[in-house]
Design a protein around this motif. Structure first.
Motif, PDB file in Angstrom:
ATOM      1  N   THR A  35       0.820  -1.207   0.000  1.00 24.97           N
ATOM      2  CA  THR A  35       0.000   0.000   0.000  1.00 24.97           C
ATOM      3  C   THR A  35       0.856   1.260   0.000  1.00 24.97           C
ATOM      4  N   HIS A  36       0.249   2.338  -0.450  1.00 28.34           N
ATOM      5  CA  HIS A  36       0.791   3.688  -0.317  1.00 28.34           C
ATOM      6  C   HIS A  36      -0.297   4.476   0.414  1.00 28.34           C
ATOM      7  N   ASP A  37       0.021   4.987   1.587  1.00 27.13           N
ATOM      8  CA  ASP A  37      -0.970   5.734   2.378  1.00 27.13           C
ATOM      9  C   ASP A  37      -2.277   4.964   2.537  1.00 27.13           C
ATOM     10  N   ARG A  38      -2.167   3.674   2.847  1.00 32.92           N
ATOM     11  CA  ARG A  38      -3.303   2.778   3.111  1.00 32.92           C
ATOM     12  C   ARG A  38      -4.176   2.495   1.883  1.00 32.92           C
ATOM     13  N   VAL A  39      -3.659   2.799   0.688  1.00 41.06           N
ATOM     14  CA  VAL A  39      -4.358   2.478  -0.557  1.00 41.06           C
ATOM     15  C   VAL A  39      -3.509   1.447  -1.300  1.00 41.06           C
ATOM     16  N   LEU A  40      -4.135   0.336  -1.700  1.00 45.96           N
ATOM     17  CA  LEU A  40      -3.395  -0.719  -2.396  1.00 45.96           C
ATOM     18  C   LEU A  40      -2.805  -0.217  -3.703  1.00 45.96           C
ATOM     19  N   ALA A  41      -1.563  -0.596  -3.949  1.00 44.91           N
ATOM     20  CA  ALA A  41      -0.924  -0.317  -5.231  1.00 44.91           C
ATOM     21  C   ALA A  41      -1.637  -1.136  -6.306  1.00 44.91           C
ATOM     22  N   ASP A  42      -1.533  -0.693  -7.545  1.00 51.32           N
ATOM     23  CA  ASP A  42      -2.254  -1.305  -8.650  1.00 51.32           C
ATOM     24  C   ASP A  42      -1.449  -2.446  -9.280  1.00 51.32           C
ATOM     25  N   GLY A  43      -1.854  -3.669  -9.012  1.00 52.32           N
ATOM     26  CA  GLY A  43      -1.227  -4.830  -9.622  1.00 52.32           C
ATOM     27  C   GLY A  43      -0.179  -5.481  -8.737  1.00 52.32           C
ATOM     28  N   LEU A  44       0.144  -6.719  -9.074  1.00 56.37           N
ATOM     29  CA  LEU A  44       1.046  -7.536  -8.270  1.00 56.37           C
ATOM     30  C   LEU A  44       2.436  -6.926  -8.138  1.00 56.37           C
ATOM     31  N   GLU A  45       3.057  -6.576  -9.240  1.00 59.97           N
ATOM     32  CA  GLU A  45       4.416  -6.029  -9.190  1.00 59.97           C
ATOM     33  C   GLU A  45       4.466  -4.752  -8.357  1.00 59.97           C
ATOM     34  N   ALA A  46       3.485  -3.884  -8.528  1.00 63.16           N
ATOM     35  CA  ALA A  46       3.429  -2.632  -7.754  1.00 63.16           C
ATOM     36  C   ALA A  46       3.203  -2.922  -6.272  1.00 63.16           C
ATOM     37  N   GLN A  47       2.401  -3.938  -5.951  1.00 62.35           N
ATOM     38  CA  GLN A  47       2.180  -4.278  -4.547  1.00 62.35           C
ATOM     39  C   GLN A  47       3.445  -4.851  -3.907  1.00 62.35           C
ATOM     40  N   ILE A  48       4.195  -5.641  -4.653  1.00 65.30           N
ATOM     41  CA  ILE A  48       5.468  -6.163  -4.135  1.00 65.30           C
ATOM     42  C   ILE A  48       6.408  -5.003  -3.823  1.00 65.30           C
ATOM     43  N   ASP A  49       6.551  -4.081  -4.767  1.00 66.18           N
ATOM     44  CA  ASP A  49       7.432  -2.927  -4.559  1.00 66.18           C
ATOM     45  C   ASP A  49       6.973  -2.091  -3.370  1.00 66.18           C
ATOM     46  N   ALA A  50       5.661  -1.878  -3.252  1.00 66.49           N
ATOM     47  CA  ALA A  50       5.131  -1.071  -2.154  1.00 66.49           C
ATOM     48  C   ALA A  50       5.319  -1.778  -0.807  1.00 66.49           C
ATOM     49  N   ALA A  51       5.117  -3.084  -0.766  1.00 64.84           N
ATOM     50  CA  ALA A  51       5.310  -3.824   0.481  1.00 64.84           C
ATOM     51  C   ALA A  51       6.762  -3.717   0.944  1.00 64.84           C
ATOM     52  N   LEU A  52       7.699  -3.866   0.014  1.00 65.96           N
ATOM     53  CA  LEU A  52       9.112  -3.743   0.369  1.00 65.96           C
ATOM     54  C   LEU A  52       9.468  -2.304   0.738  1.00 65.96           C
ATOM     55  N   ALA A  53       8.834  -1.338   0.104  1.00 63.65           N
ATOM     56  CA  ALA A  53       9.048   0.070   0.484  1.00 63.65           C
ATOM     57  C   ALA A  53       8.539   0.313   1.905  1.00 63.65           C
ATOM     58  N   ASN A  54       7.445  -0.335   2.276  1.00 67.44           N
ATOM     59  CA  ASN A  54       6.925  -0.191   3.630  1.00 67.44           C
ATOM     60  C   ASN A  54       7.848  -0.857   4.658  1.00 67.44           C
ATOM     61  N   VAL A  55       8.449  -1.974   4.284  1.00 70.92           N
ATOM     62  CA  VAL A  55       9.470  -2.590   5.140  1.00 70.92           C
ATOM     63  C   VAL A  55      10.626  -1.605   5.311  1.00 70.92           C
ATOM     64  N   ALA A  56      11.037  -0.965   4.229  1.00 73.42           N
ATOM     65  CA  ALA A  56      12.134   0.018   4.279  1.00 73.42           C
ATOM     66  C   ALA A  56      11.800   1.184   5.211  1.00 73.42           C
ATOM     67  N   ARG A  57      10.531   1.613   5.237  1.00 73.52           N
ATOM     68  CA  ARG A  57      10.114   2.706   6.137  1.00 73.52           C
ATOM     69  C   ARG A  57      10.318   2.323   7.597  1.00 73.52           C
ATOM     70  N   VAL A  58       9.984   1.082   7.928  1.00 76.66           N
ATOM     71  CA  VAL A  58      10.162   0.613   9.302  1.00 76.66           C
ATOM     72  C   VAL A  58      11.654   0.540   9.632  1.00 76.66           C
ATOM     73  N   LEU A  59      12.430  -0.008   8.714  1.00 82.15           N
ATOM     74  CA  LEU A  59      13.883  -0.076   8.911  1.00 82.15           C
ATOM     75  C   LEU A  59      14.471   1.316   9.123  1.00 82.15           C
ATOM     76  N   LYS A  60      14.071   2.259   8.288  1.00 85.56           N
ATOM     77  CA  LYS A  60      14.595   3.622   8.379  1.00 85.56           C
ATOM     78  C   LYS A  60      14.271   4.245   9.729  1.00 85.56           C
ATOM     79  N   GLU A  61      13.053   4.038  10.202  1.00 82.03           N
ATOM     80  CA  GLU A  61      12.647   4.583  11.496  1.00 82.03           C
ATOM     81  C   GLU A  61      13.504   4.009  12.630  1.00 82.03           C
ATOM     82  N   ALA A  62      14.005   2.784  12.427  1.00 79.83           N
ATOM     83  CA  ALA A  62      14.871   2.144  13.422  1.00 79.83           C
ATOM     84  C   ALA A  62      16.346   2.430  13.155  1.00 79.83           C
ATOM     85  N   GLY A  63      16.631   3.255  12.138  1.00 76.22           N
ATOM     86  CA  GLY A  63      18.022   3.599  11.829  1.00 76.22           C
ATOM     87  C   GLY A  63      18.764   2.519  11.066  1.00 76.22           C
TER      88      GLY A  63
END
Length: 128
Positions: A37-65
């Motif tokens: 998701t981007h801002d709680r809205v699902l990305a369009d299509g499988l490839e975009a959802q994979i990229d968004a899910a990994l980007a969300n993992v990156a956000r958590v990692l970044k917050e933890a330094g």
């Protein structure tokens, strides 16, 4: 909340669903399942959802330094034909983990917490 990792903008999700995006325990960061998701809205299509899910993992990692190099293990959950998912997920893993692939488990499931979600990714990162 002590030992929690809540990226900016995800406070409402924490409040509504009573979970945190990440929890630190000892030398590890446990990252809750992240949808595509981007801002709680699902990305369009499988490839975009994979990229968004990994980007969300990156956000958590970044917050933890941290960044993707800290990840020791990833688990991915896939709705639909996992055979179609795996090549796209492998391509995304090569992009985000060049030269340092994590341990990985891919699981086919019948559904996820958000209607229409096709992939969810959870991870464990080292803080040592």
């Amino acid at each position: 909340m002590q030992n929690t990792v809540i990226p900016p903008g995800s406070e409402k999700v924490t409040e509504a669903f009573h979970f945190v995006a990440g929890r630190i325990s000892g030398d590890f960061l446990f990252i809750s399942g992240q949808l595509g998701t981007h801002d709680r809205v699902l990305a369009d299509g499988l490839e975009a959802q994979i990229d968004a899910a990994l980007a969300n993992v990156a956000r958590v990692l970044k917050e933890a330094g941290r960044d993707f190099t800290a990840i020791a293990e990833i688990s991915s959950f896939h709705v639909g034909d996992i055979g179609q998912h795996v090549p796209l997920f492998v391509a995304a893993m090569k992009k985000h983990f060049p030269g340092h692939p994590p341990a990985w488990t891919a699981v086919g499931v019948t559904g996820l917490a958000m209607a229409g979600a096709l992939v969810e990714v959870k991870a464990v990162a080292s803080l040592a």
